[in-house]
Design a protein around this motif. Structure first.
Motif, PDB file in Angstrom:
ATOM      1  N   PHE A  28       0.828  -1.211   0.000  1.00 19.96           N
ATOM      2  CA  PHE A  28       0.000   0.000   0.000  1.00 19.96           C
ATOM      3  C   PHE A  28       0.864   1.263   0.000  1.00 19.96           C
ATOM      4  N   THR A  36      -5.009  -2.392  -5.362  1.00 20.35           N
ATOM      5  CA  THR A  36      -3.792  -2.885  -6.007  1.00 20.35           C
ATOM      6  C   THR A  36      -2.903  -3.593  -4.995  1.00 20.35           C
ATOM      7  N   GLU A  38      -3.755  -5.197  -2.316  1.00 20.69           N
ATOM      8  CA  GLU A  38      -4.301  -6.533  -2.023  1.00 20.69           C
ATOM      9  C   GLU A  38      -4.028  -7.489  -3.173  1.00 20.69           C
ATOM     10  N   ASP A  39      -4.222  -7.007  -4.394  1.00 16.69           N
ATOM     11  CA  ASP A  39      -3.994  -7.866  -5.553  1.00 16.69           C
ATOM     12  C   ASP A  39      -2.544  -8.338  -5.613  1.00 16.69           C
ATOM     13  N   ASP A  43      -1.435 -12.219  -5.283  1.00 15.93           N
ATOM     14  CA  ASP A  43      -0.690 -12.876  -6.361  1.00 15.93           C
ATOM     15  C   ASP A  43       0.636 -13.432  -5.856  1.00 15.93           C
ATOM     16  N   GLY A  72       5.549  -7.054  -7.911  1.00 18.74           N
ATOM     17  CA  GLY A  72       4.175  -6.711  -8.240  1.00 18.74           C
ATOM     18  C   GLY A  72       3.939  -5.207  -8.159  1.00 18.74           C
ATOM     19  N   ASN A  75       5.571  -3.556 -11.142  1.00 19.99           N
ATOM     20  CA  ASN A  75       4.769  -3.751 -12.361  1.00 19.99           C
ATOM     21  C   ASN A  75       3.519  -2.882 -12.356  1.00 19.99           C
ATOM     22  N   ALA A  76       2.902  -2.773 -11.198  1.00 18.25           N
ATOM     23  CA  ALA A  76       1.688  -1.953 -11.117  1.00 18.25           C
ATOM     24  C   ALA A  76       2.019  -0.491 -11.397  1.00 18.25           C
ATOM     25  N   ALA A  79       2.775  -0.069 -15.032  1.00 25.27           N
ATOM     26  CA  ALA A  79       1.561  -0.125 -15.858  1.00 25.27           C
ATOM     27  C   ALA A  79       0.842   1.222 -15.879  1.00 25.27           C
ATOM     28  N   ARG A  82       1.890   3.686 -18.568  1.00 27.91           N
ATOM     29  CA  ARG A  82       1.539   3.457 -19.968  1.00 27.91           C
ATOM     30  C   ARG A  82       0.258   4.221 -20.283  1.00 27.91           C
ATOM     31  N   ARG A  85      -3.049   2.215 -21.103  1.00 26.89           N
ATOM     32  CA  ARG A  85      -3.576   1.201 -20.208  1.00 26.89           C
ATOM     33  C   ARG A  85      -4.635   1.807 -19.294  1.00 26.89           C
ATOM     34  N   THR A  87      -6.365  -0.403 -17.090  1.00 25.02           N
ATOM     35  CA  THR A  87      -6.659  -1.380 -16.043  1.00 25.02           C
ATOM     36  C   THR A  87      -6.373  -0.821 -14.661  1.00 25.02           C
ATOM     37  N   HIS A  88      -5.270  -0.112 -14.558  1.00 25.87           N
ATOM     38  CA  HIS A  88      -4.876   0.376 -13.245  1.00 25.87           C
ATOM     39  C   HIS A  88      -4.837   1.898 -13.260  1.00 25.87           C
TER      40      HIS A  88
END
Lengths: 166, 175
Positions: A28, A36, A38-39, A43, A72, A75-76, A79, A82, A85, A87-88
């Motif tokens: 966090f 994010t 938590e995801d 993962d 992770g 990567n988040a 992302a 970009r 994108r 998604t996030h």
């Protein structure tokens, strides 16, 4: 291998119980939003479960999952940079969190976010997770010397951004 | 600890403390290990010829537990999140899988595409993310597909539908 598979569920569950909260907090403060975080942590534990047969001891497992969380988060954050994108979404501190954390602390966190990723990670692992240089090195996949120099440079840069060096 | 270090530690602690224990799902795997000792929903999934781990709490309990837990009194929710949404990770077979069937026949791109197409036909699947940006394997390619569904029942239904399919190693249900 079947034995390893059978061992995986209770072992991963134990690790999850012991470390999920701390790792979610770590994620966090790295990424800035709870979903994010938590995801990323979930993962990481999924990955640990899948690879349990290749991980020999609990200490290595913790290092593995900590590294996976850091990856992770990287990567988040990548992302989000970009442009196409969707998604996030960029991290947005909720008004409630912002109020709880307070303006001065938010200023520190904003300055932290301006540091290069490696420097930010080293500082968070040191000053939030309270890890030793050796543990940070294992989590980040670098040498202890690199941790030392990265932390030192990061602190100096943060101090400059905050005006603490005057 | 100098001023910068102290300010940093304080700010990080304050931010981290906004996530409380109530915000983290409690795992529901039955301690003890063997798959036959897992709780009923998991055993049901395991019986479908694939390993499944359920690592997530409240939605796996008795009926009526299908709401995401509210943040605790001292740990308010820091960001808005969808209520009562269940996350399902579909783990694809890989060469290093601990499941022998998967090692013999890792998921192909066709398997992946077929799964994605099929997921889109399930009305109860709210969203799908096949990009797997949080790649948990430091290897090329994506080995995960995520789906979000509304309830635990939907998650169980989805898991039952997918387990045992070509290229699917396991299905992980969170929350």
């Amino acid at each position: 291998m079947a034995r390893a598979r059978d061992d995986a569920a209770p072992a991963v569950t134990d690790l999850y119980r012991g470390h999920a909260l701390g790792l979610t907090r770590l994620a966090f403060v790295m990424v800035g939003d709870r979903q994010t975080a938590e995801d990323v942590v979930q993962d990481a534990f999924t990955g640990l479960y899948r690879r349990w047969g290749h991980i020999e001891d609990r200490e290595r497992a913790l290092n593995y999952v900590r590294s996976a969380v850091l990856n992770g988060c990287r990567n988040a954050l990548r992302a989000r940079r970009r442009p196409l994108r969707v998604t996030h979404q960029p991290a947005v501190w909720s008004a409630e969190t912002a109020a709880l954390v307070g303006e001065e602390r938010r200023e520190v966190l904003a300055a932290l976010a301006r540091l290069p990723a490696r420097q930010r990670e080293a500082l968070v692992l040191r000053y939030f997770s309270g890890l030793s240089e050796q543990e940070i090195a294992a989590a980040m996949g670098v040498s202890r010397g690199t941790v030392k120099s990265t932390t030192s440079r990061a602190l100096a840069a943060l101090g400059r951004l905050l005006g603490d060096d005057q | 600890m100098n001023s910068t270090e102290a300010r940093l530690a304080d700010a990080l602690r304050a931010a981290g403390d906004t996530i409380g224990p109530a915000d983290v799902a409690d795992p529901t795997l039955t301690p003890g290990g063997a798959r036959r000792r897992w709780k009923a929903p998991v055993a049901l999934l395991s019986a479908a010829a694939a390993a499944a781990v359920i690592a997530g709490g409240t939605l796996l309990g008795p009926a009526g537990h299908d709401a995401r837990p509210a943040a605790g009194g001292s740990s308010p929710t820091p960001s808005a999140t969808p209520a009562a949404e269940v996350r399902v990770s579909i783990v694809l077979c890989g060469r290093k899988s601990t499941v022998p069937r998967c090692r013999r026949s890792p998921a192909t791109e066709n398997d992946r595409k077929r799964l994605l197409n099929e997921l889109q036909t399930f009305a109860y699947v709210r969203s799908i993310d096949a990009k797997a940006d949080y790649e948990i394997a430091p290897k090329k390619g994506s080995n995960l597909i995520w789906a979000r569904v509304a309830t635990q029942d939907d998650a169980q239904r989805l898991a039952r539908a997918l387990l045992g399919r070509p290229g699917v190693e396991s299905v992980v249900v969170y929350r």
